[in-house]
Design a protein around this motif. Structure first.
Motif, short mmCIF file in Angstrom:
data_model
loop_
_atom_site.label_atom_id
_atom_site.label_comp_id
_atom_site.label_asym_id
_atom_site.label_seq_id
_atom_site.Cartn_x
_atom_site.Cartn_y
_atom_site.Cartn_z
N GLU A 186 38.86 38.73 53.39
CA GLU A 186 37.51 38.61 52.83
C GLU A 186 37.18 39.85 52.02
O GLU A 186 36.67 39.75 50.90
CB GLU A 186 36.48 38.42 53.96
CG GLU A 186 35.06 38.43 53.45
CD GLU A 186 34.03 38.61 54.55
OE1 GLU A 186 32.93 38.07 54.40
OE2 GLU A 186 34.33 39.29 55.55
N GLN A 187 37.49 41.02 52.56
CA GLN A 187 37.19 42.27 51.85
C GLN A 187 37.98 42.36 50.55
O GLN A 187 37.44 42.79 49.53
CB GLN A 187 37.49 43.48 52.74
CG GLN A 187 36.97 44.77 52.17
CD GLN A 187 35.47 44.77 51.96
OE1 GLN A 187 34.71 44.51 52.88
NE2 GLN A 187 35.02 45.06 50.75
N ALA A 188 39.24 41.95 50.57
CA ALA A 188 40.05 41.96 49.35
C ALA A 188 39.43 41.05 48.29
O ALA A 188 39.37 41.41 47.10
CB ALA A 188 41.48 41.55 49.66
N ILE A 228 29.19 35.39 45.60
CA ILE A 228 30.36 34.94 46.34
C ILE A 228 30.12 33.52 46.83
O ILE A 228 29.18 33.27 47.57
CB ILE A 228 30.65 35.87 47.55
CG1 ILE A 228 30.84 37.32 47.11
CG2 ILE A 228 31.85 35.35 48.34
CD1 ILE A 228 32.03 37.56 46.23
N ASP A 229 30.95 32.60 46.38
CA ASP A 229 30.87 31.22 46.83
C ASP A 229 31.66 31.09 48.14
O ASP A 229 32.84 31.42 48.18
CB ASP A 229 31.45 30.29 45.77
CG ASP A 229 31.38 28.84 46.18
OD1 ASP A 229 32.35 28.38 46.83
OD2 ASP A 229 30.37 28.18 45.87
N GLY A 230 31.00 30.64 49.18
CA GLY A 230 31.63 30.54 50.50
C GLY A 230 32.85 29.65 50.53
O GLY A 230 33.85 29.97 51.18
N ASP A 231 32.80 28.52 49.82
CA ASP A 231 33.94 27.61 49.80
C ASP A 231 35.14 28.25 49.11
O ASP A 231 36.28 28.10 49.57
CB ASP A 231 33.59 26.29 49.10
CG ASP A 231 32.58 25.47 49.90
OD1 ASP A 231 32.54 25.62 51.14
OD2 ASP A 231 31.84 24.69 49.28
N ASP A 232 34.89 28.96 48.01
CA ASP A 232 35.97 29.65 47.31
C ASP A 232 36.58 30.73 48.18
O ASP A 232 37.79 30.93 48.20
CB ASP A 232 35.48 30.25 46.00
CG ASP A 232 35.14 29.20 44.96
OD1 ASP A 232 35.56 28.03 45.11
OD2 ASP A 232 34.44 29.56 43.98
N TYR A 262 40.41 30.90 49.45
CA TYR A 262 41.22 32.09 49.18
C TYR A 262 41.89 32.58 50.47
O TYR A 262 43.09 32.85 50.49
CB TYR A 262 40.35 33.21 48.58
CG TYR A 262 41.06 34.52 48.47
CD1 TYR A 262 41.89 34.79 47.38
CD2 TYR A 262 40.92 35.51 49.44
CE1 TYR A 262 42.56 36.00 47.27
CE2 TYR A 262 41.58 36.70 49.35
CZ TYR A 262 42.41 36.95 48.26
OH TYR A 262 43.08 38.15 48.17
N ILE A 263 41.12 32.68 51.54
CA ILE A 263 41.66 33.17 52.81
C ILE A 263 42.74 32.22 53.32
O ILE A 263 43.81 32.67 53.75
CB ILE A 263 40.53 33.37 53.85
CG1 ILE A 263 39.62 34.52 53.41
CG2 ILE A 263 41.11 33.63 55.24
CD1 ILE A 263 38.33 34.64 54.19
#
Length: 84
Positions: free
Chosen positions: A23-25, A41-45, A49-50
């Motif tokens: 998340e930090q990255a 920051i879009d939560g779904d994106d 990503y994670i």
């Protein structure tokens, strides 16, 4: 914060740390690309990503639960909020 998230999600501290690291990255990269502007920051994106990281072997619900618990903690402490 780690214990708070673990209590709410039942996830291991190792999995929590892994999700928070990615998340930090993601957030750092978004800031770099923002050129000094506010970052949305879009939560779904972020979840996508994670989940796309090779070392993450968690399901989507677990990742979302960890991120939601983190946000709850930060909001309780007055460090974060949602923008409508």
């Amino acid at each position: 914060m780690m214990q708070y998230i673990a209590d709410k999600t039942k996830a291991s501290q190792a999995n929590i740390a892994l999700v928070l690291k990615h998340e930090q990255a993601y957030i750092n990269k978004a800031h770099e690309n923002s050129k000094g502007n506010d970052v949305d920051i879009d939560g779904d994106d972020l979840v996508d990503y994670i989940l796309s990281r090779k070392d993450v072997k968690l399901d989507e619900l677990t990742v979302e639960s960890i991120l939601d618990a983190e946000m709850d903690y930060l909001m309780d402490k007055g460090h974060a909020g949602y923008v409508d």
